[in-house]
Design a protein around this motif. Structure first.
Motif, PDB file in Angstrom:
ATOM      1  N   TRP A 109      -2.645  -3.699  -3.700  1.00 14.14           N
ATOM      2  CA  TRP A 109      -2.225  -2.776  -4.704  1.00 14.14           C
ATOM      3  C   TRP A 109      -0.711  -2.463  -4.213  1.00 14.14           C
ATOM      4  O   TRP A 109      -0.438  -2.063  -3.172  1.00 14.14           O
ATOM      5  CB  TRP A 109      -3.015  -1.494  -4.554  1.00 14.14           C
ATOM      6  N   VAL A 110      -0.103  -2.240  -5.325  1.00 13.40           N
ATOM      7  CA  VAL A 110       1.341  -1.876  -5.296  1.00 13.40           C
ATOM      8  C   VAL A 110       1.771  -0.956  -6.319  1.00 13.40           C
ATOM      9  O   VAL A 110       1.518  -1.165  -7.469  1.00 13.40           O
ATOM     10  CB  VAL A 110       2.451  -2.907  -5.452  1.00 13.40           C
ATOM     11  N   PHE A 111       1.860   0.581  -5.793  1.00 16.65           N
ATOM     12  CA  PHE A 111       2.275   1.508  -6.510  1.00 16.65           C
ATOM     13  C   PHE A 111       3.791   1.569  -6.943  1.00 16.65           C
ATOM     14  O   PHE A 111       4.299   1.623  -5.804  1.00 16.65           O
ATOM     15  CB  PHE A 111       1.657   2.833  -6.204  1.00 16.65           C
ATOM     16  N   GLY A 112       4.336   1.483  -7.945  1.00 19.03           N
ATOM     17  CA  GLY A 112       5.727   1.744  -8.176  1.00 19.03           C
ATOM     18  C   GLY A 112       6.289   1.663  -9.648  1.00 19.03           C
ATOM     19  O   GLY A 112       5.262   1.857 -10.436  1.00 19.03           O
ATOM     20  N   PRO A 149      -1.034  -5.170 -11.336  1.00 19.86           N
ATOM     21  CA  PRO A 149      -1.883  -5.368 -12.402  1.00 19.86           C
ATOM     22  C   PRO A 149      -3.292  -4.270 -11.750  1.00 19.86           C
ATOM     23  O   PRO A 149      -3.984  -3.632 -12.520  1.00 19.86           O
ATOM     24  CB  PRO A 149      -2.355  -6.644 -12.643  1.00 19.86           C
ATOM     25  N   THR A 150      -3.336  -4.375 -10.566  1.00 20.38           N
ATOM     26  CA  THR A 150      -4.672  -3.729 -10.006  1.00 20.38           C
ATOM     27  C   THR A 150      -4.485  -2.165  -9.897  1.00 20.38           C
ATOM     28  O   THR A 150      -5.546  -1.555  -9.755  1.00 20.38           O
ATOM     29  CB  THR A 150      -4.842  -4.109  -8.448  1.00 20.38           C
ATOM     30  N   LEU A 169      -1.933  -2.245   0.803  1.00 23.45           N
ATOM     31  CA  LEU A 169      -1.614  -1.083  -0.367  1.00 23.45           C
ATOM     32  C   LEU A 169      -0.253  -0.769   0.074  1.00 23.45           C
ATOM     33  O   LEU A 169       0.006  -0.133   1.112  1.00 23.45           O
ATOM     34  CB  LEU A 169      -2.449   0.069   0.217  1.00 23.45           C
ATOM     35  N   THR A 170       0.787  -1.024  -0.998  1.00 24.26           N
ATOM     36  CA  THR A 170       2.130  -0.470  -1.032  1.00 24.26           C
ATOM     37  C   THR A 170       2.389   0.490  -1.874  1.00 24.26           C
ATOM     38  O   THR A 170       2.004   0.398  -3.100  1.00 24.26           O
ATOM     39  CB  THR A 170       3.019  -1.710  -1.067  1.00 24.26           C
TER      40      THR A 170
END
Length: 648
Positions: free
Chosen positions: A247-250, A255-256, A280-281
Motif C-alpha cells: 500500500w502506498v498513500f500519496g 491502486p490498493t 505500508l508506505t
C-alpha cells in the motif's frame, strides 16, 4: 559535753562516708559475683578494692552471700565497712584511743540483666572492636555500646547507658566516657589528669558474654535464600503477518488504496475492515485515517514520510519489517500494537490508547520525541530513551528483555503493574545517565542485572512485597524506595550528594519526594520508608550523601522484616564517607564487615531507634553515630543471669 559532741560529729561524718562506700561495694561485689559465675571468692577482694578507691584504705571489710534475702529463695550480697575514728577533743577529758564506726549495705540479686540492651555491637573476637578518633562521637544514652574485643576512645565522646568490653580492655585518651557502668574483662586505661570518666564505683572488672542478637534469626536466614533470584521478562516474538499487496498513500497512490482517497487531495480515510498488507508506505505531507474496528497486518514494514498525519482509531495493528512513525508521529486509539522484526523508530509526538503493546526490538527514541501509551501490558526487547525525549506508560505489566537505558534530560514513567527487566549485554538492567528520570508505580519488581544511576538522575521504586535485584544497586543520583524488602545480589551504594527531593515531573505532572509513605524526606537524595535491605554485598555511602532509611515496624510475609534495616554476611569493608548525612531507623546487621565512619559523616536516628552490629566499628574525624531508644532486638550479653539492686 562540747568535747564529746565534736567527736560524735566526726563519727557521724565518717558513718556517711562508710555507708556510701558500703553501697558501692555491695553493688560492685554483686556484679562481680554474677560475672564470675557465682564464685563467692570474688566478693571480698572486690569490696576491698572499692573501699580503697574511696579513700578507706585502712577499713575492715567483710562480704558474704545472704540466702532468702530479700525474699524466700532470693540471694543478696552483704558488705560491711568498719573504720576506727580516733578521739580528738575528748582527749581533754581523759579519753584515749578510738572508737569503731560501721556501715552495712545489702544488694539483691534479681532476675534481670545488669547490662542495658545494646545499640552498638562489635563482634570481632580480638583486637580493637570499637574505636573513635579525632572529633568522633557515639551517643546512645538509653542503651549500651558493647564489643567482644577492646574499646578505644581516642575521640571526643562515647556516651551510653553501659560501655562494655566483653573479653578485652577499655582505653580512654583525652575524651569523655559517660556511662552508669564501665565493664571490661582486661584493664581500664585513662590518663590520671582526665576526670571525664565514670567514678570507681561505676567501673567493673569482669568478663561479659557478647553474642550476635540476630545470629540465629529465622526470618533473615530465609530472606538470604533468595538473594540472586529474579523473574525473567516474558518472551516476545514476532507477530503473524501474512503476505499481502503493498500500500502506498500519496498524491499518486497505489491502486490498493486509491479508493480511500478524498478527491484528488492528500487525505485518505480507510474504513473498518480486515487488511493484510505487504509494505505500508505513507508519503510526506499526507493525512491518513484508519477507522476503528479494523485489524491490520503489515508484513514488510511501515514507513511514514515527514509532515504526514496518521491516525489509527481503535484498531489491532501488527507490523514486521520495521516501523517508522515519521516526524509528526502517530496517534492510535484503543487496541493492540505488536511490532516485530526490523528497526523501530518513533519521532515527534506519539499517542496510543489502552491496550497491549509489544515491540520485539529496541524501542529507541530521541531528539525530543514523546510516546504515550495507555493502560495495558507493555513488552519490549529493550528501551533506549534519550535526547530530551520521554516514554509514558499507563497501568499494566512492563517486560523488558534486555535492559532500560535513559539518557540525560529524558524520562521513562510507568504506572502500577509488575516489572520484569532483564539485563543488557553488560549486565545492567537499568542505566540512568545525566539528568535521566525513571518513575515506577506499585507492583512486583525484578531486575536481572545491575541498576546504575548517574549524578543528577532520579529513580522512583513503587510499593511491593519484595524488589528482586540480581546485581548491584548503585545510586549516584537520587532515589525513592517505597515500602518493600529489597533483595540485592551485590552492593548497595549511595554515591551521590547532589540532587535531592522533592521533584515535580513535567511528564506526569506529579511531585515526588516531598513525603514518602507519609514521612518527610525533603532534602535527602536517597530515602526509603518501611524498608528492609537483604544483600550479599555491603552498603557504602559516599561523601555528601544524604540518606534517610526507616525500617518497617512489622514484618510482611515475603516482604519487609520488622525492625531490620540492612542485613549482609559479607566480609567486605563498609565505608560511610566524610560528609555523609544519614538518618537510619532500624537494625543494620553486618556481622562480618569492618565498618568505618569517617570525618563529618553522621549516622543518627532522629530521635528514634538505631542499632548497629558489625565486626568492627571505627569512627574517625568528626563522625557521629547515635540512637535514642532502649534497643530493638534485645540484649546481646549479660555476663550472667542476674542483676543487682540495693535492698538496705
Amino acid at each position: 559535753m562540747g568535747a564529746v559532741s565534736v567527736d560524735l560529729a566526726r563519727g557521724y561524718s565518717q558513718l556517711i562516708s562508710n555507708q556510701r562506700t558500703a553501697d558501692a561495694a555491695a553493688l560492685s561485689a554483686a556484679l562481680a559475683y554474677q560475672g564470675a559465675n557465682s564464685n563467692a571468692a570474688i566478693l571480698l577482694p572486690t569490696a576491698q578494692d572499692l573501699a580503697v578507691a574511696n579513700g578507706l584504705s585502712g577499713a575492715r571489710v567483710t562480704a558474704a552471700i545472704l540466702n532468702d534475702t530479700p525474699t524466700v529463695g532470693a540471694k543478696s550480697v552483704k558488705v560491711t565497712i568498719t573504720t576506727s575514728v580516733p578521739f580528738a577533743m575528748a582527749k581533754a577529758l581523759g579519753y584515749r584511743g578510738s572508737y569503731d564506726v560501721g556501715a552495712t549495705s545489702v544488694a539483691s540479686l534479681s532476675a534481670t540483666s545488669p547490662i542495658a540492651p545494646p545499640c552498638i555491637i562489635a563482634l570481632a573476637a580480638s583486637g580493637v572492636g570499637i574505636a573513635t578518633s579525632g572529633g568522633a562521637t557515639i551517643d546512645t544514652p538509653d542503651c549500651s555500646v558493647v564489643a567482644v574485643a577492646n574499646i578505644e576512645n581516642r575521640g571526643t565522646r562515647i556516651a551510653a547507658k553501659n560501655i562494655v568490653s566483653g573479653a578485652g580492655s577499655i582505653l580512654n585518651d583525652w575524651g569523655t566516657l559517660t556511662t552508669s557502668l564501665l565493664r571490661y574483662a582486661g584493664s581500664f586505661t585513662n590518663p590520671s589528669w582526665n576526670t571525664n570518666v565514670p567514678p570507681a564505683d561505676k567501673q567493673m572488672n569482669a568478663t561479659t558474654t557478647i553474642t550476635d542478637p540476630l545470629g540465629d534469626n529465622a526470618d533473615l536466614a530465609a530472606a538470604r535464600q533468595i538473594i540472586g533470584s529474579s523473574v525473567p521478562a516474558r518472551a516476545i516474538g514476532n507477530p503473524t503477518t501474512p503476505a499481502g499487496a503493498d500500500w502506498v498513500f500519496g498524491f499518486s497512490p497505489s491502486p490498493t488504496v486509491a479508493g480511500f482517497q478524498r478527491g484528488n487531495s492528500g487525505n485518505f480515510v480507510v474504513p473498518a475492515g480486515k487488511y493484510t498488507i505487504g509494505k505500508l508506505t505513507i508519503d510526506g505531507g499526507i493525512k491518513v485515517q484508519f477507522d476503528s474496528g479494523s485489524t491490520i497486518t503489515v508484513a514488510n514494514g511501515l514507513t511514514i514520510g515527514g509532515g504526514s498525519t496518521v491516525v489509527f482509531g481503535d484498531v489491532n495493528l501488527s507490523v514486521n519489517g520495521g516501523f517508522n512513525s515519521g516526524s509528526s508521529g502517530v496517534t492510535m486509539g484503543n487496541g493492540s500494537l505488536a511490532i516485530g522484526s526490523g528497526t523501530i523508530g518513533f519521532y515527534g509526538p506519539n499517542s496510543f490508547g489502552n491496550g497491549p503493546v509489544t515491540m520485539n526490538g529496541t524501542l529507541a527514541i530521541g531528539g525530543g520525541t514523546t510516546l504515550a501509551l495507555g493502560t495495558g501490558n507493555h513488552a519490549f526487547g529493550a528501551i533506549n530513551v534519550g535526547g530530551g525525549s520521554w516514554l509514558k506508560m499507563g497501568a499494566g505489566d512492563l517486560d523488558v528483555v534486555s535492559g532500560v537505558l535513559v539518557d540525560g534530560d529524558s524520562t521513562v514513567a510507568a504506572a502500577a503493574g509488575d516489572y520484569r527487566i532483564g539485563a543488557d549485554g553488560t549486565g545492567k538492567a537499568i542505566t540512568l545517565s545525566g539528568s535521566a528520570v525513571f518513575l515506577m508505580g506499585d507492583g512486583a519488581f525484578s531486575a536481572g542485572g545491575d541498576i546504575s544511576t548517574a549524578g543528577g538522575s532520579r529513580i522512583v521504586f513503587g510499593r511491593t512485597a519484595n524488589h528482586l535485584i540480581k546485581g548491584n544497586l548503585n545510586v549516584a543520583g537520587s532515589a525513592l524506595l517505597a515500602t518493600s524488602r529489597y533483595t540485592i545480589a551485590g552492593d548497595f551504594t549511595n554515591g551521590t550528594g547532589g540532587t535531592t527531593w522533592p521533584y515535580t515531573s513535567k511528564v506526569t505532572g506529579q511531585t515526588y519526594g516531598a513525603t514518602l509513605e507519609g514521612v518527610d524526606v525533603s532534602g535527602y537524595d536517597l530515602a526509603g520508608i518501611n524498608v528492609s535491605f537483604v544483600l550479599s554485598g555491603t552498603v557504602n555511602l559516599a561523601g555528601g550523601a544524604k540518606t534517610k532509611f526507616i525500617a518497617s515496624s512489622t514484618s510482611v510475609t515475603g516482604g519487609a522484616i520488622a525492625d531490620l534495616l540492612i542485613d549482609s554476611l559479607t566480609g567486605s569493608t563498609t565505608n560511610w564517607a566524610a560528609g555523609a548525612q544519614n538518618v537510619f531507623v532500624g537494625a543494620v546487621h553486618l556481622p562480618n564487615s569492618d565498618l568505618t565512619m569517617s570525618g563529618g559523616s553522621t549516622t543518627l536516628s532522629n530521635g528514634q531507634c538505631f542499632m548497629l552490629i558489625a565486626r568492627t566499628i571505627t569512627a574517625s574525624g568528626g563522625a557521629a553515630a547515635g540512637s535514642a531508644c532502649l534497643s530493638i532486638v534485645g540484649g546481646s550479653g549479660s555476663g550472667g543471669t542476674t542483676a543487682i539492686g540495693l535492698v538496705q
